[in-house]
Design a protein around this motif. Sequence first.
Motif, mmCIF file in Angstrom:
data_model
loop_
_atom_site.group_PDB
_atom_site.id
_atom_site.type_symbol
_atom_site.label_atom_id
_atom_site.label_comp_id
_atom_site.label_asym_id
_atom_site.label_seq_id
_atom_site.Cartn_x
_atom_site.Cartn_y
_atom_site.Cartn_z
ATOM 1 N N GLU A 182 -34.956 16.092 -5.939
ATOM 2 C CA GLU A 182 -35.016 17.530 -5.657
ATOM 3 C C GLU A 182 -33.930 18.042 -4.706
ATOM 4 O OE1 GLU A 182 -37.717 15.614 -5.972
ATOM 5 O OE2 GLU A 182 -38.282 16.501 -7.888
ATOM 6 N N PRO A 183 -33.722 17.418 -3.543
ATOM 7 C CA PRO A 183 -32.702 17.978 -2.645
ATOM 8 C C PRO A 183 -31.320 18.001 -3.294
ATOM 9 C CG PRO A 183 -34.001 16.303 -1.521
ATOM 10 C CD PRO A 183 -34.386 16.255 -2.959
ATOM 11 N N PHE A 184 -31.070 17.054 -4.182
ATOM 12 C CA PHE A 184 -29.756 16.995 -4.808
ATOM 13 C C PHE A 184 -29.642 17.997 -5.955
ATOM 14 C CE2 PHE A 184 -29.795 13.355 -2.196
ATOM 15 C CZ PHE A 184 -28.481 13.054 -1.910
ATOM 16 N N ARG B 40 -25.725 18.602 -6.590
ATOM 17 C CA ARG B 40 -24.976 17.355 -6.690
ATOM 18 C C ARG B 40 -25.616 16.310 -7.596
ATOM 19 N NH1 ARG B 40 -22.044 15.759 -1.172
ATOM 20 N NH2 ARG B 40 -24.130 15.378 -0.367
ATOM 21 N N TRP B 41 -26.895 16.559 -7.986
ATOM 22 C CA TRP B 41 -27.506 15.617 -8.936
ATOM 23 C C TRP B 41 -26.638 15.550 -10.198
ATOM 24 C CZ3 TRP B 41 -31.053 11.877 -9.189
ATOM 25 C CH2 TRP B 41 -31.491 11.464 -10.458
ATOM 26 N N SER B 42 -26.133 16.706 -10.631
ATOM 27 C CA SER B 42 -25.268 16.699 -11.809
ATOM 28 C C SER B 42 -23.803 16.501 -11.439
ATOM 29 C CB SER B 42 -25.450 17.991 -12.603
ATOM 30 O OG SER B 42 -25.390 19.108 -11.744
ATOM 31 N N LEU C 233 -32.592 6.051 -10.435
ATOM 32 C CA LEU C 233 -33.718 5.252 -10.893
ATOM 33 C C LEU C 233 -34.949 6.131 -10.981
ATOM 34 C CD1 LEU C 233 -34.863 2.960 -7.951
ATOM 35 C CD2 LEU C 233 -33.174 4.740 -7.685
ATOM 36 N N GLN C 234 -35.961 5.610 -11.661
ATOM 37 C CA GLN C 234 -37.188 6.372 -11.834
ATOM 38 C C GLN C 234 -38.361 5.588 -11.279
ATOM 39 O OE1 GLN C 234 -37.307 7.155 -16.093
ATOM 40 N NE2 GLN C 234 -36.351 9.155 -15.728
ATOM 41 N N ASP C 235 -39.342 6.325 -10.783
ATOM 42 C CA ASP C 235 -40.543 5.636 -10.342
ATOM 43 C C ASP C 235 -41.504 5.485 -11.525
ATOM 44 O OD1 ASP C 235 -41.876 8.017 -10.726
ATOM 45 O OD2 ASP C 235 -42.012 8.504 -8.587
ATOM 46 N N ALA D 85 -40.514 9.970 -12.378
ATOM 47 C CA ALA D 85 -39.791 10.916 -11.525
ATOM 48 C C ALA D 85 -38.440 10.337 -11.132
ATOM 49 C CB ALA D 85 -40.617 11.209 -10.273
ATOM 50 N N ASP D 86 -37.417 11.195 -11.158
ATOM 51 C CA ASP D 86 -36.062 10.751 -10.849
ATOM 52 C C ASP D 86 -35.866 10.528 -9.356
ATOM 53 O OD1 ASP D 86 -34.882 10.698 -13.406
ATOM 54 O OD2 ASP D 86 -34.813 12.895 -13.420
#
Length: 588
Positions: free
Chosen positions: A80-82, A87-89, A98-100, A104-105
């Motif tokens: 979320e913060p990214f 900046r996530w993209s 990674l995913q839990d 969730a990313d």
Amino acid sequence: MVLHMSSLFLRTLREDPADAEVPSHKLLVRAGYIRRVSPGVYTWLPLGLRVLRNVERIVREEMDAIGSQELLFPALLPREPFDASGRWSEYGPNIFRLQDRKGADHLLGPTHEEMFTLTVKDLYSSYKDLPLSIYQIQTKYRDEARPRAGLLRGREFVMKDSYSFDIDEAGLDKSYQAHRDAYVRIFDRLGFHYVIVEAMAGAMGGSKSEEFLATAEVGEDTYVHCTSCGYAANVEAVRVPAPDPVGWEGVPAAHAEDTPDTPTIETLVNHLNEHYPRDDRPWAAGDTLKNVVVMLVHPDGTREPLAIGVPGDREVDEKRLGAQVEPATVEAFDEKDFAVHPGLVKGYIGPGALGLEGTTGIRFLLDPRVAAGTRWVTGANEPGKHVIDLVAGRDFEGDGTIEAAEVRFGDPCPNCDHVLEGARGIEMGHVFQLGKKYAEALDLRVLDQNGKLTTVVMGSYGVGVSRAVACVVEGNYDDAGIIWPRELSPADVHIVAAGKDEALFSAADEIARDLEAQGLTCIVDDRRGVSPGVKFKDSELIGVPTIVVVGRGLADGKVEIKDRRSGERREVALEGIVEAVLAEVRAS
RNA sequence: CGGGGCAUGGCGCAGUUUGGUAGCGCGUCCGCUUUGGGAGCGGAAGGUCGCAGGUUCAAAUCCUGUUGCCCCGACCA
């Protein structure tokens, strides 16, 4: 604590590891400080960890001294913060994602601007809370395209990052200066040669940014410096001095001439000298204006052609260009792109076709050297034709200037009348006036004296902690091995029991105990049945600055003190060894 | 992502061209000797030669595919 070589978790290697190239990498592996686990990921063995902790200690002490407060963010971060900062993209393939179990990313933090900013936003809301400076020493993760050179560019590495938060620019200036001063102290203590150079401030513009580069042949950054005035800059950030505009009275009107088969600067210059010789001197590459077209790719995926006009004797430096157009990236202008723009005649592109007002409408930026009044030979936008006596400002104008041409050693200094010299360096630290970039993106605002919301002004400051370990080695080694600066050494003293007599071992241990009582740390080479030569070689490879040899002199009540760096040795009476070593340690 | 190189005991390497019982140096273990500059002798452990197919009486070696690593470049808050 006394480390005994007989039980120390250590294995030195006689030969260089096959996969190591740079000196620090070879020596740190050979001397048993680190082991490679996967590309760019290393295990810290006991001796290595001690050195790393020493670097951390120095950084911590100097950060605390300027009132910065240590905290620790997780390396495992939610998406979320990214997303909020975009900046996530933007980061693309450079972050570990990674995913839990719920799908969730997450990511492994490559840097923590978002976390710092959001945490301050979470806790603070008034100008009275500012200024604030907080830092962490933390493991970062970046999926580098090509990790290399051991610890110098890893995918997992330790970094100190700190941020300052101020109510206004004046406050930022103070925070920046405090950090800069602290960095000078840190790097002085770390014990390597470094230069402070002007750096790219990034896309925001106007903000101040400087890098601390350790001077090293194996460095990935190139910088220039003036030997006269002290100007120094990363080549990415060099500003080319623009010549004063000159008049164009008496310059003949531009005229197009046939220049068949001259698609390159070299063929053009040869043709000009043969068919259109100058009166004063031969034509040179620097008389031509080279128009390079590239494709910009913006973060949202849109593509925009960009033309750059540089003197024909200079290439476009892709790093400098990239730094200028950030956050867009640069791709080559390929055949397909030329097909879309039939107005561009490959090899004969001229200003007439360029510019937002030109026939192609492609944005056209000029090197600062292409100043008003300068005369050029350039493409006529027709195969086999060039224009001569084309005057900047009279016959064409760009849509602006750009610092994209290569910088050469020997270029004029932008500050004085001397020339620039250059060298390579390793980026060890970066101080950077971020301004309001992240505060705006993440809406970090506080109430000011008038009860109005105002955006916080931030600074960002980093030190490569694990990189520093390698960097110090790059600057401190000889044929025999590493030579640690005293503050970083895994121990203060390395005591070698050279011989087989049991008395040597007990004397060595006794010296170690006495030194330890004085607050020094010791390595004791108490390996039985190992020849003195092996112990000497290992002690030199490991690189503790002071070596005490307990050997054949012991019968006469003498031991030997050896300085690792100078190789100088002297005999000392056994009963005076503690004082002698203490004097040695305090002197350096 | 482009170019080059390499994968054989813990480490460094030879062997592959020309298929025929897997070798050397260092390290490790045991014994004796040795102890101020990477000791000597004798003995020993440790490798399905990156992986998967194929050719062959026979493959580290030839063929096909694949994976990993290193270097140069692109990339690198």
